[in-house]
Motif scaffolding. Structure first.
Motif, PDB file in Angstrom:
ATOM      1  N   SER A  68       0.791  -1.225   0.000  1.00  0.00           N
ATOM      2  CA  SER A  68       0.000   0.000   0.000  1.00  0.00           C
ATOM      3  C   SER A  68       0.828   1.281   0.000  1.00  0.00           C
ATOM      4  O   SER A  68       0.307   2.355   0.279  1.00  0.00           O
ATOM      5  CB  SER A  68      -0.971   0.014   1.195  1.00  0.00           C
ATOM      6  OG  SER A  68      -2.025   0.920   0.979  1.00  0.00           O
ATOM      7  N   ASN A 101       1.899  -2.062  -5.917  1.00  0.00           N
ATOM      8  CA  ASN A 101       0.470  -1.914  -5.665  1.00  0.00           C
ATOM      9  C   ASN A 101      -0.381  -2.567  -6.750  1.00  0.00           C
ATOM     10  O   ASN A 101      -0.017  -2.572  -7.930  1.00  0.00           O
ATOM     11  CB  ASN A 101       0.094  -0.435  -5.574  1.00  0.00           C
ATOM     12  CG  ASN A 101       0.332   0.145  -4.195  1.00  0.00           C
ATOM     13  OD1 ASN A 101       0.366  -0.581  -3.209  1.00  0.00           O
ATOM     14  ND2 ASN A 101       0.504   1.453  -4.124  1.00  0.00           N
ATOM     15  N   ARG A 105      -3.929  -3.906  -3.243  1.00  0.00           N
ATOM     16  CA  ARG A 105      -2.951  -3.110  -2.526  1.00  0.00           C
ATOM     17  C   ARG A 105      -1.564  -3.726  -2.389  1.00  0.00           C
ATOM     18  O   ARG A 105      -0.663  -3.085  -1.890  1.00  0.00           O
ATOM     19  CB  ARG A 105      -3.465  -2.716  -1.117  1.00  0.00           C
ATOM     20  CG  ARG A 105      -4.807  -2.028  -1.112  1.00  0.00           C
ATOM     21  CD  ARG A 105      -4.861  -0.802  -2.027  1.00  0.00           C
ATOM     22  NE  ARG A 105      -3.984   0.262  -1.599  1.00  0.00           N
ATOM     23  CZ  ARG A 105      -4.345   1.243  -0.768  1.00  0.00           C
ATOM     24  NH1 ARG A 105      -5.573   1.271  -0.262  1.00  0.00           N
ATOM     25  NH2 ARG A 105      -3.492   2.198  -0.453  1.00  0.00           N
TER      26      ARG A 105
END
Length: 350
Positions: A68, A101, A105
């Motif tokens: 993330s 990503n 995520r």
């Protein structure tokens, strides 16, 4: 790609100072993933002060972002390098910054049907492209790889499996399981498992799988992944991990080991195989240097325990791995540790 490289070189030739070059790179390896991972990704490349005024070739550090982490984290790395220069510490290396990503995520930087072939993206596309575009020292002893959290896990796996590409590796707080680690992880969260099971059933029954995934993953985007509570973030991570490590051709998101015990090795392998890899002398002997740092009170306790288990086994075998166990949690002073530990580690060795 050759045209892009030419434009880049013409642009760079007019620059006479250290900089981060931001390049959109379209990857064949990431096309056609199940969840719609973007194939065009930003790659940020730090070039030293005198890159454009000399014919010097430079060592290269590849840095992998965490779960993330958007690519904009590269601005932090740039500041770190500038701080070192102000203190008279030369950082004469190219730094290539990548992120992993996906709509879930995090890809964990492995090849998978769900996320796309991230290992191929790094090894078969990015590394050759960097070596052909920039003046690099294109040997493993002059090439390092590092990362934080998911990036640290990816860095360790890349180095162990490709010592002819990456000769040095540094990992900060990498995901790692000892024998008991998986049982203590988010992979056993009842709420996450329940949501994962319901999602898989809905996906299997749908004639519009892309719509189902878009709706399911909506709460995982941006700050919402954290703002919707722990169960939401654990669900995203479980699905991402399952797609990276437990998927099969019949079940791309895997079958949870609580439903089929025979699947447990697949789920364990993602974080669990690192201890096996880094206690194999034949692998360690191929690498020039290995360093791992972890907090003694990592928020994810299995990470602390996994790294400590590796440290103990490596010391019992007299393997040349170095460790630093610091006081703190998963993200405590992460940027400071990257600046004051990671960068000097590579400046000394590359």
């Amino acid at each position: 790609m050759k045209y892009l490289s030419l434009i880049l070189l013409l642009f760079l030739s007019s620059q006479l100072h250290a900089e981060i070059v931001k390049v959109p790179f379209t990857s064949k390896a990431l096309e056609n993933s199940l969840i719609g991972t973007k194939a065009t990704r930003d790659v940020h490349i730090y070039l030293p002060d005198d890159y454009h005024t000399t014919k010097t070739r430079y060592p290269v550090l590849y840095f992998l972002g965490a779960y993330s982490w958007p690519i904009k984290y590269s601005s932090h790395i740039e500041k770190m390098l500038d701080n070192h220069k102000k203190q008279g510490n030369t950082m004469e290396m190219i730094v290539v910054m990548l992120e992993g990503n996906t709509p879930l995520r995090g890809s964990f930087y492995v090849n998978s049907t769900v996320h796309g072939n991230f290992s191929d993206y790094v090894l078969e596309e990015i590394v050759p492209w960097i070596d052909s575009t920039y003046r690099t020292k294109a040997q493993a002893k002059h090439r390092g790889i590092a990362g934080f959290s998911m990036g640290g896990t990816g860095a360790l796996r890349f180095a162990a499996n490709n010592p002819d590409v990456f000769g040095h590796v540094y990992a900060l707080s990498p995901g790692m399981f000892n024998e008991q680690g998986m049982a203590k992880s988010y992979l056993t969260s009842d709420a996450a498992i329940k949501r994962y099971q319901a999602f898989k059933q809905k996906l299997a029954a749908s004639t519009e799988p892309q719509k189902v995934m878009a709706e399911e993953f909506a709460s995982f985007q941006g700050r919402e992944i954290w703002e919707n509570g722990q169960d939401n973030s654990y669900s995203a991570y479980l699905m991402a991990y399952a797609g990276a490590f437990a998927g099969t051709s019949e079940q791309p998101f895997g079958t949870h080991f609580s439903k089929d015990a025979k699947q447990k090795p697949l789920w364990y392998s993602g974080f669990g195989e690192l201890i096996s890899l880094y206690t194999t002398p034949a692998i360690i002997n191929e690498l020039h240097s290995v360093h791992i740092e972890v907090g003694d009170k990592d928020d994810y306790i299995w990470i602390t325990e996994g790294v400590l288990a590796l440290k103990q086994k490596a010391q019992q075998q007299n393997l040349p791995l170095s460790f630093n166990v610091f006081s703190g949690g998963h993200s405590d002073k992460a940027l400071a540790r990257l600046e004051h530990h990671m960068l000097p580690f590579f400046a000394k060795r590359l």
